[in-house]
Write an enzyme that holds these catalytic residues in place. Structure first.
Site, PDB file in Angstrom:
ATOM      1  N   ILE A  17       0.828  -1.223   0.000  1.00 48.70           N
ATOM      2  CA  ILE A  17       0.000   0.000   0.000  1.00 48.70           C
ATOM      3  C   ILE A  17       0.854   1.261   0.000  1.00 48.70           C
ATOM      4  CG2 ILE A  17      -0.267   0.227   2.530  1.00 48.70           C
ATOM      5  CD1 ILE A  17      -3.308   0.883   1.844  1.00 48.70           C
ATOM      6  N   SER A 131       3.604  -9.111 -14.395  1.00 44.80           N
ATOM      7  CA  SER A 131       4.295  -8.057 -15.147  1.00 44.80           C
ATOM      8  C   SER A 131       4.589  -8.436 -16.592  1.00 44.80           C
ATOM      9  CB  SER A 131       5.622  -7.768 -14.439  1.00 44.80           C
ATOM     10  OG  SER A 131       6.464  -6.999 -15.251  1.00 44.80           O
ATOM     11  N   GLU A 133       7.244  -7.820 -17.861  1.00 44.74           N
ATOM     12  CA  GLU A 133       8.642  -8.283 -17.848  1.00 44.74           C
ATOM     13  C   GLU A 133       8.727  -9.800 -18.008  1.00 44.74           C
ATOM     14  OE1 GLU A 133      11.902  -6.577 -17.478  1.00 44.74           O
ATOM     15  OE2 GLU A 133      10.505  -5.227 -18.452  1.00 44.74           O
ATOM     16  N   TYR A 155      14.077 -10.433 -11.768  1.00 44.13           N
ATOM     17  CA  TYR A 155      12.736  -9.906 -11.467  1.00 44.13           C
ATOM     18  C   TYR A 155      11.697 -10.574 -12.365  1.00 44.13           C
ATOM     19  CZ  TYR A 155       8.733  -6.710 -11.579  1.00 44.13           C
ATOM     20  OH  TYR A 155       7.458  -6.188 -11.552  1.00 44.13           O
ATOM     21  N   HIS A 185       3.151   1.158 -15.976  1.00 48.73           N
ATOM     22  CA  HIS A 185       2.207   2.249 -15.725  1.00 48.73           C
ATOM     23  C   HIS A 185       2.817   3.218 -14.730  1.00 48.73           C
ATOM     24  CE1 HIS A 185       1.185  -1.333 -13.374  1.00 48.73           C
ATOM     25  NE2 HIS A 185       0.951  -0.495 -12.371  1.00 48.73           N
TER      26      HIS A 185
END
Ligand code: NDP
Ligand code: GDR
Length: 343
Positions: A17, A131, A133, A155, A185
């Site tokens: 968050i 993702s 990615e 990642y 984004h």
């Protein structure tokens, strides 16, 4: 924790968050009437600047993706209807530096949360932030839900594992578990190390005479950049369907880092020749050259579509950072420490 008097009010738990998406998602769910809990990890200094403005509308619980019991306890305390798993080690270059930690946060952390859901209440609806990615160096364009993965970083590999585990918990245990395959984004709340914000904030520093140059790596890389507040709406939409599924969320447009810099400099009335430098140390061991997503499934099933396009996104980020730098100058907040973090 005491439950609200309202029987219809839904409860959501958001991990991550304190990050860009977590803050926008919390705002969005609060606006929908949700009771919103955010999971935060213990830090020695305060880290809540993105959600300060929501302090009286959200509640925080402690937990860490590395600590299985803390996740179980967070679910027990908050009794959520929906869990949004946004927490991760998200910076691709750091994933070569700390591949094991990235695997533990970004990969195994997903399984730990899925296990916690299965153990505490398998009716909880679960969203995993996957993702683009994961596509890495796939030769297929545009990329959709069926495009094979070929991740090019620790990642990307960790995210691919988290994605497959989400699908597996849906298929093995019938969990309502969705994976959103999110393309890049951005927003004024983006971390300063990501290229778009590094550019917009850097341009703000240059325009205000604090910095002279913007130092970048591979400016030929192409990304499909959208606006973060629109992407968190897609996350919520996925969990409101009759059945769980996976969706690509993207704009369908691809632009190079060079185009992003050019547009940002133009917005500020600056030139490339005077202000942009190349630093080979910023080039990655393996690059993802081009990403462009096909979000037609999200459009058809969820009714989701992006509205903020590339030029508008660059302009809004540059304008916000011009103001941001101005107010940091006025408040004396621009410090040597802050400037080192944007190199
Ligand atoms: P950020 O880097 O802004 O935020 C990451 C969040 O994860 C922070 O709140 C951070 O907390 C938290 N976190 C990190 N490690 C742990 C841990 N061990 N335990 C608990 N919390 C932890 O990311 P974004 O908001 O940009 O991204 C949200 C999610 O979406 C991520 O999973 C990311 O990988 C994914 N994603 C993002 C895309 C994008 O373009 N933004 C595109 C595709 C996927 P702290 O503040 O304490 O560090
Ligand atoms: P990315 O985002 O790796 O796509 O991951 P980032 O903004 O870091 O890089 C985008 C592209 O820009 C090139 N680049 C630079 N990048 C950074 N950070 N700094 C530079 O100076 C620089 N110069 C050129 C990079 O090489 C790359 O090609 C983001 C993260 O949010 C992930 O968590 C998320 O999963 C993916 O987007 C989708």
């Amino acid at each position: 924790m005491e439950r609200s008097a309202s029987a219809v009010m839904k409860t959501a738990l958001i991990t991550g968050i304190t990050g860009q998406d977590g803050s926008y998602l919390a705002e969005f769910l609060v606006s929908k009437g949700y009771r919103v809990f955010g999971m935060v990890r213990r830090t020695s200094s305060e880290n809540l600047w993105r959600v300060h403005h929501l302090h009286d509308r959200i509640e925080l619980v402690f937990g860490d993706l590395l600590d299985q019991n803390s996740l179980i306890s967070a679910l027990k305390q908050t009794e959520p209807d929906e869990v949004y798993n946004l927490a991760a080690q998200t910076f691709v270059p750091t994933s070569w530096n700390q591949p094991v930690l990235t695997g533990e946060f970004t990969g195994l952390g997903v399984t730990k949360m899925l296990e916690a859901v299965r153990f505490i209440n398998p009716k909880i609806r679960f969203f995993q932030a996957s993702s683009s990615e994961m596509f890495g160096s796939t030769g297929d364009f545009p990329q959709n839900e069926k495009t094979p993965f070929h991740p090019r970083s620790p990642y990307g590999a960790a995210k691919a594992y988290g994605h497959h585990m989400t699908v597996n918990y849906r298929e093995s245990y019938g969990l309502f578990a969705c994976s959103g395959i999110l393309f890049n984004h951005e927003s004024p709340r983006r971390g300063l190390e990501f290229v778009t914000r590094k550019i917009s904030y850097g341009v703000g520093l240059i325009k205000h005479g604090i910095r002279r140059t913007l130092t970048l790596g591979n400016v030929d890389a192409r990304r499909d950049w959208g606006y973060a507040p629109e992407y968190v709406e897609a996350m919520w939409m996925m969990l409101q369907q009759d059945s769980a599924d996976d969706y690509v969320i993207a704009t369908g447009e691809t632009h190079s880092v060079r185009e992003f810099v050019e547009r940002a400099l133009t917005r500020a009335g600056l030139s490339w020749e005077d202000h942009v430098e190349f630093d080979p140390r910023l080039v990655r061991p393996a690059e993802v050259d081009k990403l462009v997503g096909d979000a037609s499934k999200a459009k058809q099933v969820l009714g989701w579509k992006p509205t903020t396009r590339f030029a508008e996104l660059v302009d809004l980020m540059v304008d916000a950072d011009m103001d941001q730098v101005q107010s940091e100058i006025e408040s004396g907040e621009i410090s040597r420490t802050r400037l080192t973090t944007v190199r």
